[in-house]
Design a protein around this motif. Structure first.
Motif, PDB file in Angstrom:
ATOM      1  N   PRO A  66     108.792  67.837  68.333  1.00 21.80           N
ATOM      2  CA  PRO A  66     109.895  68.783  68.158  1.00 21.80           C
ATOM      3  C   PRO A  66     109.568  70.219  68.578  1.00 21.80           C
ATOM      4  N   VAL A  67     108.292  70.536  68.751  1.00 23.69           N
ATOM      5  CA  VAL A  67     107.921  71.890  69.166  1.00 23.69           C
ATOM      6  C   VAL A  67     107.276  71.869  70.545  1.00 23.69           C
ATOM      7  N   GLY A  68     107.706  70.932  71.364  1.00 18.70           N
ATOM      8  CA  GLY A  68     107.097  70.724  72.672  1.00 18.70           C
ATOM      9  C   GLY A  68     107.388  71.785  73.710  1.00 18.70           C
ATOM     10  N   ASP A  69     108.448  72.577  73.518  1.00 18.49           N
ATOM     11  CA  ASP A  69     108.725  73.626  74.508  1.00 18.49           C
ATOM     12  C   ASP A  69     108.662  74.992  73.822  1.00 18.49           C
ATOM     13  N   PRO A  70     108.084  75.981  74.496  1.00 16.67           N
ATOM     14  CA  PRO A  70     107.854  77.283  73.864  1.00 16.67           C
ATOM     15  C   PRO A  70     109.137  78.031  73.486  1.00 16.67           C
ATOM     16  N   GLU A  71     110.259  77.726  74.151  1.00 12.49           N
ATOM     17  CA  GLU A  71     111.508  78.419  73.826  1.00 12.49           C
ATOM     18  C   GLU A  71     112.214  77.797  72.622  1.00 12.49           C
ATOM     19  N   GLY A  72     111.774  76.622  72.197  1.00 13.25           N
ATOM     20  CA  GLY A  72     112.367  75.978  71.031  1.00 13.25           C
ATOM     21  C   GLY A  72     113.684  75.275  71.303  1.00 13.25           C
ATOM     22  N   VAL A  73     113.995  75.009  72.577  1.00 12.56           N
ATOM     23  CA  VAL A  73     115.263  74.354  72.907  1.00 12.56           C
ATOM     24  C   VAL A  73     115.315  72.957  72.299  1.00 12.56           C
ATOM     25  N   ALA A  74     114.239  72.196  72.442  1.00 14.05           N
ATOM     26  CA  ALA A  74     114.207  70.835  71.890  1.00 14.05           C
ATOM     27  C   ALA A  74     114.335  70.867  70.371  1.00 14.05           C
ATOM     28  N   ALA A  75     113.702  71.838  69.742  1.00 13.77           N
ATOM     29  CA  ALA A  75     113.770  71.943  68.288  1.00 13.77           C
ATOM     30  C   ALA A  75     115.192  72.237  67.824  1.00 13.77           C
ATOM     31  N   ARG A  76     115.878  73.121  68.524  1.00 16.84           N
ATOM     32  CA  ARG A  76     117.251  73.459  68.129  1.00 16.84           C
ATOM     33  C   ARG A  76     118.226  72.336  68.432  1.00 16.84           C
ATOM     34  N   ARG A  77     117.986  71.619  69.522  1.00 20.93           N
ATOM     35  CA  ARG A  77     118.887  70.528  69.895  1.00 20.93           C
ATOM     36  C   ARG A  77     118.685  69.319  68.994  1.00 20.93           C
ATOM     37  N   GLY A  78     117.463  69.116  68.554  1.00 12.98           N
ATOM     38  CA  GLY A  78     117.169  67.990  67.692  1.00 12.98           C
ATOM     39  C   GLY A  78     117.053  66.692  68.457  1.00 12.98           C
ATOM     40  N   CYS A  79     117.257  65.616  67.769  1.00 13.65           N
ATOM     41  CA  CYS A  79     117.139  64.259  68.295  1.00 13.65           C
ATOM     42  C   CYS A  79     118.503  63.598  68.118  1.00 13.65           C
ATOM     43  N   LEU A  80     119.016  62.964  69.152  1.00 11.17           N
ATOM     44  CA  LEU A  80     120.334  62.329  69.053  1.00 11.17           C
ATOM     45  C   LEU A  80     120.372  61.329  67.907  1.00 11.17           C
ATOM     46  N   LEU A  81     119.312  60.551  67.730  1.00 16.49           N
ATOM     47  CA  LEU A  81     119.271  59.576  66.648  1.00 16.49           C
ATOM     48  C   LEU A  81     119.318  60.263  65.290  1.00 16.49           C
ATOM     49  N   ALA A  82     118.492  61.276  65.103  1.00 13.38           N
ATOM     50  CA  ALA A  82     118.475  61.998  63.825  1.00 13.38           C
ATOM     51  C   ALA A  82     119.801  62.711  63.576  1.00 13.38           C
ATOM     52  N   ASN A  83     120.316  63.366  64.599  1.00 16.31           N
ATOM     53  CA  ASN A  83     121.597  64.075  64.451  1.00 16.31           C
ATOM     54  C   ASN A  83     122.708  63.106  64.074  1.00 16.31           C
ATOM     55  N   SER A  84     122.744  61.967  64.752  1.00 12.59           N
ATOM     56  CA  SER A  84     123.789  60.973  64.520  1.00 12.59           C
ATOM     57  C   SER A  84     123.661  60.341  63.145  1.00 12.59           C
ATOM     58  N   THR A  85     122.430  60.079  62.742  1.00 13.45           N
ATOM     59  CA  THR A  85     122.200  59.500  61.421  1.00 13.45           C
ATOM     60  C   THR A  85     122.694  60.453  60.342  1.00 13.45           C
ATOM     61  N   THR A  86     122.360  61.722  60.493  1.00 10.97           N
ATOM     62  CA  THR A  86     122.792  62.720  59.516  1.00 10.97           C
ATOM     63  C   THR A  86     124.315  62.808  59.457  1.00 10.97           C
ATOM     64  N   GLU A  87     124.948  62.805  60.617  1.00  8.44           N
ATOM     65  CA  GLU A  87     126.403  62.968  60.670  1.00  8.44           C
ATOM     66  C   GLU A  87     127.162  61.723  60.216  1.00  8.44           C
ATOM     67  N   LEU A  88     126.680  60.525  60.579  1.00 10.07           N
ATOM     68  CA  LEU A  88     127.529  59.351  60.476  1.00 10.07           C
ATOM     69  C   LEU A  88     127.059  58.237  59.545  1.00 10.07           C
ATOM     70  N   ALA A  89     125.768  58.125  59.278  1.00 15.94           N
ATOM     71  CA  ALA A  89     125.258  56.936  58.604  1.00 15.94           C
ATOM     72  C   ALA A  89     125.878  56.684  57.236  1.00 15.94           C
ATOM     73  N   ALA A  90     126.182  57.718  56.480  1.00 15.31           N
ATOM     74  CA  ALA A  90     126.741  57.521  55.142  1.00 15.31           C
ATOM     75  C   ALA A  90     128.124  56.877  55.188  1.00 15.31           C
ATOM     76  N   ALA A  91     128.889  57.129  56.250  1.00 15.64           N
ATOM     77  CA  ALA A  91     130.257  56.619  56.327  1.00 15.64           C
ATOM     78  C   ALA A  91     130.429  55.506  57.351  1.00 15.64           C
ATOM     79  N   ASP A  92     129.445  55.268  58.190  1.00 15.04           N
ATOM     80  CA  ASP A  92     129.570  54.292  59.266  1.00 15.04           C
ATOM     81  C   ASP A  92     128.434  53.278  59.153  1.00 15.04           C
ATOM     82  N   PRO A  93     128.708  52.094  58.588  1.00 16.85           N
ATOM     83  CA  PRO A  93     127.636  51.114  58.395  1.00 16.85           C
ATOM     84  C   PRO A  93     127.003  50.627  59.697  1.00 16.85           C
ATOM     85  N   VAL A  94     127.737  50.661  60.785  1.00 16.05           N
ATOM     86  CA  VAL A  94     127.168  50.227  62.065  1.00 16.05           C
ATOM     87  C   VAL A  94     126.109  51.230  62.524  1.00 16.05           C
TER      88      VAL A  94
END
Length: 195
Positions: free
Chosen positions: A91-119
């Motif tokens: 997550p800290v692989g680039d010095p500008e922190g772009v990857a850190a701010r963007r996050g991970c699609l899997l993590a972002n999606s899990t946070t947003e949807l997993a509680a309401a979307d069983p799939v």
């Protein structure tokens, strides 16, 4: 007779992935998907199904790519422990922190949807279990190479590494400055993977 597709499916899926990754599922409209894909509603639905089906396809594709990248990193590293450290530091692989701010699609999606979307919840569980298995193989290899103690449980250590890396991902999404985030990542790597 059906007409052949007149678009690059990979390019469309990459553009749609970026849209979902940057805006999230709920904030992505059909118009957004049409805009980034350069496809009309009928073409988009005919090729990929509805928004949810398209999202799942993008998520599965992302997870498969992540899995390949992680396996390649672990398998090709001369020292497995270094590959494991690199995973924690991802997550800290680039010095500008772009990857850190963007996050991970899997993590972002899990946070947003997993509680309401069983799939999505099931997809996330499967993805994280797959990552855990790859990391556990890396721990076993690091133990065989003498870089980690043999008393450590490979699966438990793998889950701790994954939790640390995902925690850093979440912290990066808050806008934490990359210097602090990197220091935290180094501290976690040192505790979980002692030299």
């Amino acid at each position: 007779m059906a007409r052949p597709r007149q678009f690059d499916e990979d390019a469309v899926l990459r553009a749609v992935c970026d849209q979902f990754w940057d805006a999230g599922y709920a904030a992505t409209s059909l118009q957004d998907l049409m805009r980034v894909s350069n496809l009309g509603k009928g073409s988009l639905y005919a090729a990929f199904g509805d928004k949810h089906e398209l999202f799942l396809r993008v998520l599965r594709r992302y997870v498969a790519s992540l899995d390949r990248m992680l396996r390649r990193s672990i398998d090709s590293a001369p020292n497995a422990v270094e590959a494991l450290r690199s995973f924690v530091m991802m997550p800290v692989g680039d010095p500008e922190g772009v990857a850190a701010r963007r996050g991970c699609l899997l993590a972002n999606s899990t946070t947003e949807l997993a509680a309401a979307d069983p799939v999505v919840a099931a997809e996330a569980r499967q993805a994280y279990e797959g990552m855990t298995a790859v990391l556990a193989d890396g721990v076993r290899r690091a133990q065989a190479q003498g870089d980690m103690g043999t008393s450590a449980d490979p699966v438990g250590t793998a889950r701790a590494l994954l939790a640390a890396q995902q925690g850093l991902t979440f912290m990066g999404r808050t806008g934490m400055d990359v210097t602090t985030l990197e220091a935290t990542a180094r501290s976690l790597a040192a505790r979980l993977l002692p030299a």
